[in-house]
Write a protein that holds these residues in place. Structure first.
Motif, PDB file in Angstrom:
ATOM      1  N   ASP A  89      -4.301  -4.317   2.375  1.00  0.00           N
ATOM      2  CA  ASP A  89      -3.270  -3.351   2.002  1.00  0.00           C
ATOM      3  C   ASP A  89      -3.779  -1.923   2.082  1.00  0.00           C
ATOM      4  N   SER A  90      -5.080  -1.720   2.015  1.00  0.00           N
ATOM      5  CA  SER A  90      -5.692  -0.417   2.280  1.00  0.00           C
ATOM      6  C   SER A  90      -7.202  -0.579   2.256  1.00  0.00           C
ATOM      7  N   ALA A  91      -7.880   0.367   2.920  1.00  0.00           N
ATOM      8  CA  ALA A  91      -9.337   0.518   2.813  1.00  0.00           C
ATOM      9  C   ALA A  91      -9.593   2.016   2.888  1.00  0.00           C
ATOM     10  N   THR A  92     -10.076   2.584   1.809  1.00  0.00           N
ATOM     11  CA  THR A  92     -10.133   4.047   1.691  1.00  0.00           C
ATOM     12  C   THR A  92     -11.553   4.549   1.966  1.00  0.00           C
ATOM     13  N   HIS A  93     -11.731   5.294   3.125  1.00  0.00           N
ATOM     14  CA  HIS A  93     -10.693   5.848   3.993  1.00  0.00           C
ATOM     15  C   HIS A  93     -10.651   5.156   5.347  1.00  0.00           C
ATOM     16  N   SER A  94     -11.622   4.322   5.631  1.00  0.00           N
ATOM     17  CA  SER A  94     -11.563   3.545   6.857  1.00  0.00           C
ATOM     18  C   SER A  94     -12.259   2.220   6.623  1.00  0.00           C
ATOM     19  N   GLY A  95     -11.915   1.231   7.440  1.00  0.00           N
ATOM     20  CA  GLY A  95     -12.494  -0.087   7.230  1.00  0.00           C
ATOM     21  C   GLY A  95     -12.763  -0.814   8.532  1.00  0.00           C
ATOM     22  N   SER A 108      -8.453   3.539  10.461  1.00  0.00           N
ATOM     23  CA  SER A 108      -8.699   4.799   9.765  1.00  0.00           C
ATOM     24  C   SER A 108      -7.411   5.232   9.084  1.00  0.00           C
ATOM     25  N   GLY A 109      -7.539   5.764   7.877  1.00  0.00           N
ATOM     26  CA  GLY A 109      -6.386   6.114   7.056  1.00  0.00           C
ATOM     27  C   GLY A 109      -6.388   5.250   5.815  1.00  0.00           C
ATOM     28  N   GLY A 110      -6.658   5.864   4.675  1.00  0.00           N
ATOM     29  CA  GLY A 110      -7.020   5.090   3.496  1.00  0.00           C
ATOM     30  C   GLY A 110      -5.903   4.527   2.661  1.00  0.00           C
ATOM     31  N   TYR A 111      -4.629   4.720   3.055  1.00  0.00           N
ATOM     32  CA  TYR A 111      -3.547   4.356   2.142  1.00  0.00           C
ATOM     33  C   TYR A 111      -2.452   3.511   2.789  1.00  0.00           C
ATOM     34  N   THR A 112      -2.687   3.048   4.002  1.00  0.00           N
ATOM     35  CA  THR A 112      -1.707   2.189   4.657  1.00  0.00           C
ATOM     36  C   THR A 112      -2.390   0.904   5.117  1.00  0.00           C
ATOM     37  N   PRO A 113      -1.620  -0.177   5.253  1.00  0.00           N
ATOM     38  CA  PRO A 113      -2.205  -1.486   5.532  1.00  0.00           C
ATOM     39  C   PRO A 113      -2.544  -1.690   7.006  1.00  0.00           C
ATOM     40  N   PHE A 114      -3.394  -2.683   7.256  1.00  0.00           N
ATOM     41  CA  PHE A 114      -3.678  -3.121   8.621  1.00  0.00           C
ATOM     42  C   PHE A 114      -4.030  -4.600   8.587  1.00  0.00           C
ATOM     43  N   THR A 131     -16.383 -10.249   5.740  1.00  0.00           N
ATOM     44  CA  THR A 131     -17.167  -9.064   5.412  1.00  0.00           C
ATOM     45  C   THR A 131     -16.336  -7.837   5.751  1.00  0.00           C
ATOM     46  N   ILE A 132     -16.281  -6.900   4.823  1.00  0.00           N
ATOM     47  CA  ILE A 132     -15.485  -5.687   5.013  1.00  0.00           C
ATOM     48  C   ILE A 132     -16.381  -4.482   4.726  1.00  0.00           C
ATOM     49  N   ALA A 133     -16.527  -3.625   5.731  1.00  0.00           N
ATOM     50  CA  ALA A 133     -17.275  -2.380   5.568  1.00  0.00           C
ATOM     51  C   ALA A 133     -16.278  -1.248   5.377  1.00  0.00           C
ATOM     52  N   VAL A 134     -16.410  -0.509   4.261  1.00  0.00           N
ATOM     53  CA  VAL A 134     -15.469   0.555   3.917  1.00  0.00           C
ATOM     54  C   VAL A 134     -16.210   1.877   3.878  1.00  0.00           C
ATOM     55  N   ASN A 135     -15.663   2.870   4.579  1.00  0.00           N
ATOM     56  CA  ASN A 135     -16.296   4.184   4.688  1.00  0.00           C
ATOM     57  C   ASN A 135     -15.403   5.230   4.031  1.00  0.00           C
ATOM     58  N   ASN A 136     -15.994   6.041   3.144  1.00  0.00           N
ATOM     59  CA  ASN A 136     -15.213   7.059   2.421  1.00  0.00           C
ATOM     60  C   ASN A 136     -15.333   8.451   3.014  1.00  0.00           C
ATOM     61  N   GLU A 137     -15.920   8.595   4.198  1.00  0.00           N
ATOM     62  CA  GLU A 137     -16.150   9.926   4.764  1.00  0.00           C
ATOM     63  C   GLU A 137     -14.848  10.571   5.238  1.00  0.00           C
ATOM     64  N   ASN A 166     -12.312  11.834  -4.900  1.00  0.00           N
ATOM     65  CA  ASN A 166     -12.291  11.029  -3.676  1.00  0.00           C
ATOM     66  C   ASN A 166     -12.705   9.582  -3.974  1.00  0.00           C
ATOM     67  N   TYR A 167     -11.875   8.914  -4.772  1.00  0.00           N
ATOM     68  CA  TYR A 167     -12.144   7.507  -5.080  1.00  0.00           C
ATOM     69  C   TYR A 167     -12.109   6.672  -3.806  1.00  0.00           C
ATOM     70  N   SER A 168     -12.943   5.644  -3.774  1.00  0.00           N
ATOM     71  CA  SER A 168     -13.142   4.895  -2.535  1.00  0.00           C
ATOM     72  C   SER A 168     -13.226   3.402  -2.820  1.00  0.00           C
ATOM     73  N   GLY A 169     -13.031   2.628  -1.756  1.00  0.00           N
ATOM     74  CA  GLY A 169     -13.169   1.184  -1.856  1.00  0.00           C
ATOM     75  C   GLY A 169     -11.931   0.455  -1.414  1.00  0.00           C
ATOM     76  N   LEU A 170     -11.846  -0.806  -1.814  1.00  0.00           N
ATOM     77  CA  LEU A 170     -10.665  -1.634  -1.557  1.00  0.00           C
ATOM     78  C   LEU A 170      -9.732  -1.490  -2.750  1.00  0.00           C
ATOM     79  N   HIS A 171      -8.805  -0.557  -2.651  1.00  0.00           N
ATOM     80  CA  HIS A 171      -7.951  -0.195  -3.776  1.00  0.00           C
ATOM     81  C   HIS A 171      -6.764  -1.128  -3.948  1.00  0.00           C
ATOM     82  N   ARG A 172      -6.467  -1.892  -2.924  1.00  0.00           N
ATOM     83  CA  ARG A 172      -5.288  -2.764  -2.965  1.00  0.00           C
ATOM     84  C   ARG A 172      -5.666  -4.152  -2.470  1.00  0.00           C
ATOM     85  N   SER A 173      -4.730  -5.041  -2.452  1.00  0.00           N
ATOM     86  CA  SER A 173      -5.024  -6.454  -2.245  1.00  0.00           C
ATOM     87  C   SER A 173      -5.446  -6.782  -0.817  1.00  0.00           C
ATOM     88  N   VAL A 174      -6.137  -7.914  -0.703  1.00  0.00           N
ATOM     89  CA  VAL A 174      -6.520  -8.507   0.574  1.00  0.00           C
ATOM     90  C   VAL A 174      -5.838  -9.871   0.658  1.00  0.00           C
TER      91      VAL A 174
END
Length: 603
Positions: A89-95, A108-114, A131-137, A166-174
């Protein structure tokens, strides 16, 4: 961009919970292939949540770069004939998402799903390593923009020009979910009405079919009774005695879409929707032909410990507090909120201004955040890469939220620089894109104080005027008499120049709960209340004002700095949702005028 669901032909598994968690301090994970084996860590992290406030190590809180999540997932054994998908549902800011060693999705884009179709990489009944790599840059190519600098001691520091942490991580469901091979990829619903007859235009996008499939739609009312239907992948269904979706009365229908092949249903998807019309006429925004007056807040997804992580329980508490104050609306400042929030607003008749994550497109704020001055529209700041990300943000926001009746207005940016020469060149195609993607809703952006009626170069491109104004706080601090004169003067100038609806999307003052004063002392609860009362007097005198949304619903966390003490304190509620005096002031006003028409005097 369909939200996954259980249906007669689909199954859905939630993958929230505890994941192995590793911080990539050396930025080595991608190079060394951390996805190829079990992460070398004893840390665990809950999903959904921001990771920043969970751990005691400041190096984790302020980390800039990748963090890694990992868990084992078992595919149900009954899915052997199905397509199998992963959705974040999101990965802030890229995953980057890996199934075992294979990269299956990146975004890329931390607030919309993919999502990703992983059918070829997994086996029904067996486990795989997720495995999910999340980048907050944040960079000048991201929305929101920012920059990363490397300090002399090797530490990486993230800079950004927006006033929230600039909170980061997996903020929404998988999610793990199944679909048939031939399945519904997207549903678009556009409603209207004439008298008591509703019309429901629709378009169904299919993938994986042979071309012989047929599509049927059935319209069910809130009690499950069939009240309309149609055949074909695109068309119009009619509802003879329609019940409208209205502010405060979130009546929803369900469109049941079925794909039929040789007499059998091969896929089924149920899309909730409401029948309503939104339009701008003169100085009014109309919902179902009736003037609507916004009362409410700019908000943030921000809670103690979990940061921007979504929590259904805390969401319900926030909506309860909105209801208690008498608010009828909110703005998703400054990014798309979790889909659960939008669904709740649909069901309960809460009106939403839906905003992209385009905040910080303004070099004038550089000094405010400790950087030297620069031009906004330049190769080293807001450039063509930024514009491309902005187009993506608008496209994905509308794709996700187009069927939500609660959404009555798109906000494509918050407080951009609209005074520089490059502003019109930048925003004109973005406004056109938004209208092309959705011609049924008004389009706007949120203006900051330097963009006066004489200096703003883009306001005529938009349907409404949305203003963030802080007379009495950042301007005329502590002098409410002068602030009142300046505010009314500017609002009347906007009205005279454009004659369009004006929504005050931010106004307020920082307040320390428990600080009291007999005088107009900034930071006191009395001053916050007096300032709000002053704004309300002005709103009631200016006919074009068609809404008031206080900044902010609740105190929220920001980056460190001498201008903020443990965050922004402009909330009507504290960060843990205790009411300040201002909350009671707003409750008294808004419960008296739940939908005051513009220009009407206060009761």
């Amino acid at each position: 961009m369909l939200k996954p669901q259980n249906s007669p032909t689909r199954e859905l598994i939630n993958l929230d919970g505890l994941y192995r968690f590793q911080v990539d301090h050396e930025q080595a994970g991608i190079r060394d292939g951390w996805q190829n084996s079990t992460l070398d860590t004893t840390l665990e992290m809950g999903v959904p949540a921001s990771y920043n406030d969970v751990f005691t190590d400041p190096a984790i809180r302020e980390h800039v770069g990748y963090v890694w999540y990992q868990r084992q997932v078992r595919v149900p054994r009954g899915w052997s004939e199905e397509r199998i998908h992963l959705r974040l549902d999101s990965a802030t800011h890229s995953g980057k998402v890996f199934v075992n060693e294979i990269l299956v999705a990146e975004h890329s884009g931390g607030y919309t799903p993919f999502s990703a179709d992983i059918t070829e990489h997994v086996t029904a009944g067996e486990e795989f390593r997720l495995t999910i790599a999340v980048n907050n840059e944040l960079t000048q190519a991201t929305i929101p923009p920012g920059s990363v600098t490397v300090l002399e001691d090797g530490r990486r520091k993230q800079r950004y020009l927006h006033d929230f942490y600039n909170y980061s991580g997996l903020h929404r469901s998988v999610w793990l979910y199944s679909t048939p091979t031939a399945h519904i990829e997207d549903v678009t619903v556009v409603t209207d009405f004439e008298g008591k007859r509703g019309s429901v235009g629709y378009r169904i996008d299919l993938v994986g079919g042979s071309g012989i499939e047929q599509v049927t739609v059935r319209i069910l009312d809130a009690d499950g009774n069939e009240v309309g239907g149609a055949a074909g992948a695109e068309g119009t269904a009619e509802i003879p005695d329609v019940e409208l979706w209205q502010p405060g009365m979130g009546y929803l229908y369900t469109m049941v879409v079925e794909v039929v092949e040789e007499g059998s249903v091969v896929d089924s998807y149920s899309q909730p929707f409401g029948v309503r019309r939104v339009e701008v006429q003169g100085k009014q925004l109309l919902i179902n032909g009736e003037p609507f007056y916004f009362t409410g807040f700019g908000m943030h997804e921000d809670h103690v410990t979990i940061g921007k992580g979504h929590s259904n329980a805390q969401m319900i508490n926030d909506f309860q507090l909105l209801k208690w104050t008498g608010a009828n609306s909110f703005r998703t400042s400054h990014y798309p909120y979790a889909e659960e929030v939008m669904d709740f607003a649909d069901r309960h008749g809460i009106v939403v201004i839906d905003e992209t994550a385009a905040v910080g497109l303004n070099a004038a704020f550089a000094g405010f955040f400790g950087e030297g001055g620069k031009k906004t529209y330049a190769e080293d700041f807001v450039n063509e890469e930024t514009a491309a990300s902005h187009r993506q943000a608008i496209t994905e926001l509308i794709a996700r939220d187009k069927n939500h009746p609660s959404v009555v207005l798109w906000s494509i940016a918050n407080e951009p620089d609209v005074t520089e020469e490059g502003a019109r060149t930048y925003f004109e195609p973005l406004a056109a894109l938004t209208r092309k993607l959705d011609p049924t809703r008004p389009v706007g952006f949120v203006n900051e104080v330097r963009g006066t009626p004489n200096e703003d170069k883009v306001a005529d491109l938009f349907d409404v005027i949305m203003l963030n104004r802080y007379y009495g706080w950042y301007v005329h601090t502590g002098d409410l008499a002068s602030a009142e004169q300046a505010l009314e003067k500017e609002l009347r100038e906007w009205d005279q120049k454009y004659g369009r609806p004006i929504i005050i999307t931010e106004y307020g003052a920082d307040t320390l709960p428990g600080l009291h004063s007999l005088y107009d002392q900034p930071w006191s609860e009395e001053y916050q209340t007096a300032l709000l009362d002053m704004y309300h007097r002005v709103f009631d005198r200016v006919e074009a004002v068609t809404g008031e949304q206080v900044w902010n619903f609740a105190d929220f966390q920001t980056s460190y700095g001498i201008i903020r003490v443990d965050g922004n304190k402009k909330g009507a509620f504290t960060r843990d949702r205790k009411p300040k005096s201002a909350a009671h002031t707003l409750r008294r006003r808004w419960t008296e005028i739940p939908n005051r028409k513009p220009g009407a005097s206060r009761p």
